[in-house]
Design a protein around this motif. Sequence first.
Motif, PDB file in Angstrom:
ATOM      1  N   HIS A  71       9.366  30.803-109.740  1.00  0.00           N
ATOM      2  CA  HIS A  71       9.600  30.492-108.700  1.00  0.00           C
ATOM      3  C   HIS A  71      10.306  28.675-107.866  1.00  0.00           C
ATOM      4  CE1 HIS A  71       9.115  30.105-103.922  1.00  0.00           C
ATOM      5  NE2 HIS A  71       8.375  29.205-104.270  1.00  0.00           N
ATOM      6  N   ALA A  72      10.071  27.956-109.662  1.00  0.00           N
ATOM      7  CA  ALA A  72      10.722  26.033-108.693  1.00  0.00           C
ATOM      8  C   ALA A  72      12.536  27.212-109.489  1.00  0.00           C
ATOM      9  CB  ALA A  72      10.377  25.426-110.182  1.00  0.00           C
ATOM     10  N   ALA A  81       2.314  19.360-105.174  1.00  0.00           N
ATOM     11  CA  ALA A  81       0.884  19.864-106.310  1.00  0.00           C
ATOM     12  C   ALA A  81       1.499  20.492-107.493  1.00  0.00           C
ATOM     13  CB  ALA A  81       0.586  21.158-105.484  1.00  0.00           C
ATOM     14  N   ILE A  82       2.026  21.608-107.063  1.00  0.00           N
ATOM     15  CA  ILE A  82       2.909  21.689-108.282  1.00  0.00           C
ATOM     16  C   ILE A  82       3.236  20.974-109.855  1.00  0.00           C
ATOM     17  CG2 ILE A  82       5.173  23.518-109.773  1.00  0.00           C
ATOM     18  CD1 ILE A  82       2.917  25.471-107.739  1.00  0.00           C
ATOM     19  N   ARG A  83       4.271  19.888-108.833  1.00  0.00           N
ATOM     20  CA  ARG A  83       4.579  18.922-110.086  1.00  0.00           C
ATOM     21  C   ARG A  83       3.198  18.383-110.905  1.00  0.00           C
ATOM     22  NH1 ARG A  83       5.898  15.699-106.273  1.00  0.00           N
ATOM     23  NH2 ARG A  83       8.302  16.439-106.937  1.00  0.00           N
ATOM     24  N   ASP A  84       2.179  17.269-109.670  1.00  0.00           N
ATOM     25  CA  ASP A  84       0.404  17.436-110.541  1.00  0.00           C
ATOM     26  C   ASP A  84       0.039  18.516-111.363  1.00  0.00           C
ATOM     27  OD1 ASP A  84       0.794  15.477-108.948  1.00  0.00           O
ATOM     28  OD2 ASP A  84       0.197  15.640-107.415  1.00  0.00           O
ATOM     29  N   GLY A  87       3.361  19.902-114.516  1.00  0.00           N
ATOM     30  CA  GLY A  87       4.304  18.919-114.630  1.00  0.00           C
ATOM     31  C   GLY A  87       5.184  19.109-114.335  1.00  0.00           C
ATOM     32  N   LEU A  88       6.237  20.023-113.382  1.00  0.00           N
ATOM     33  CA  LEU A  88       7.223  20.729-113.310  1.00  0.00           C
ATOM     34  C   LEU A  88       7.793  19.614-112.101  1.00  0.00           C
ATOM     35  CD1 LEU A  88       6.840  24.180-112.672  1.00  0.00           C
ATOM     36  CD2 LEU A  88       8.152  22.883-114.989  1.00  0.00           C
ATOM     37  N   GLY A  89       9.189  18.898-111.766  1.00  0.00           N
ATOM     38  CA  GLY A  89      10.039  18.120-111.203  1.00  0.00           C
ATOM     39  C   GLY A  89       9.472  16.626-111.501  1.00  0.00           C
TER      40      GLY A  89
END
Length: 379
Positions: A71-72, A81-84, A87-89
């Motif tokens: 999705h990213a 939330a996804i980063r935390d 670990g993306l972004g």
Amino acid sequence: MTTPIFFGSEVYRGSSYGRWHPLRIPRVPTVMDLARAMGWLPTAQYRTSPRAKPAALTLWHTPEYLDALSHAEAVQQVDEAIRDRHGLGTVSNPVFPEMYRRPATGAGASLLAGELLADGGVIYHPGGGTHHAFPDRANGFCYLNDPVLAILSLKRAGARRVAYIDIDAHHCDGVEHGFAGDPETLLISTHEERRWPFTGVLDEDGGGNCLNLPLPRGLNDSEMAEIRERLILPALAGFAPDAIVLQCGADAVEEDPLSRLALSNNAHFDILRGIMALGCPRLLVLGGGGYNPWSVGRLWTGIWATLNGHDIPDRLPPESEAALRALHWDGARAGRTPPAHWFTTIRDKPRPGPVRPEVAQRLAHLRERSAARGEMPEP
């Protein structure tokens, strides 16, 4: 499989982690171009790496993480939330246009390699070796852990005992997470001490199957030869694997900007030759770290030459030299005035030196521990 197979892809030529990321440099394309210029990569030995589908990647990675990764890529952004959570972004694992397609291509080749090696053979996959990723999280430039997937694929295809050797400058934390405590998998990692990810200390044995050897700055060829002859090869002989995976990260050589080890690429070639001499029926060789485009391209092309028994000339022919002169390294001081041998040779001059007491002591410690378990002869 009578001759080694090379897995490559054009996705590595057309993608980058970003203008200032260490993986902005061309690596796999340089190996492909230089090997072809040398006449070492005929069509019959080349295979295009397939892109793994999310369902195949759930062999180890979680569906939730794979959904977040794909999705990213599609929307080219992640929320906090996804980063935390995944670990993306991050600075290390940024959002970029091929952030799923590129690692899925590397993972696809490693998964397929396990299947193709069911009846034995040799496969080279320089786009592999992404050893830091975790099942639910990107980590250390790695979005998917293709070495773990390769080992699982080898086992699914019939390999019972798999040995994984990692000579990258950084510890293989993701692979150890995947196989710590597995008596049918031997993990050997040599890596620079006190360097990210700050794991793999000397007494960290993963429940008994991990040999971690942290090494001081300035590691030289003579010290790595001791490690090869007194640890790596005896441990492999004692374990008697029916499949070997070698991760040969190029960041352990002196010219790499992200480590402070001082090997020449001869150390990698010699380790590979030693492993090949053991006669294990299945051998998969992966790339890994490496952040100087010339040292990576020369080292990994030399690995392919070693696998095929090609002689490496002292001076490259004009077509091969042109492939190296076409490289550039924006923003790097060393790239402004590269030394002549980065263009004209594949093999470095040897970098011998004394075997320092701390290296000898750590090596003896691991040998004694392994001998006590009956894993290799008494030191």
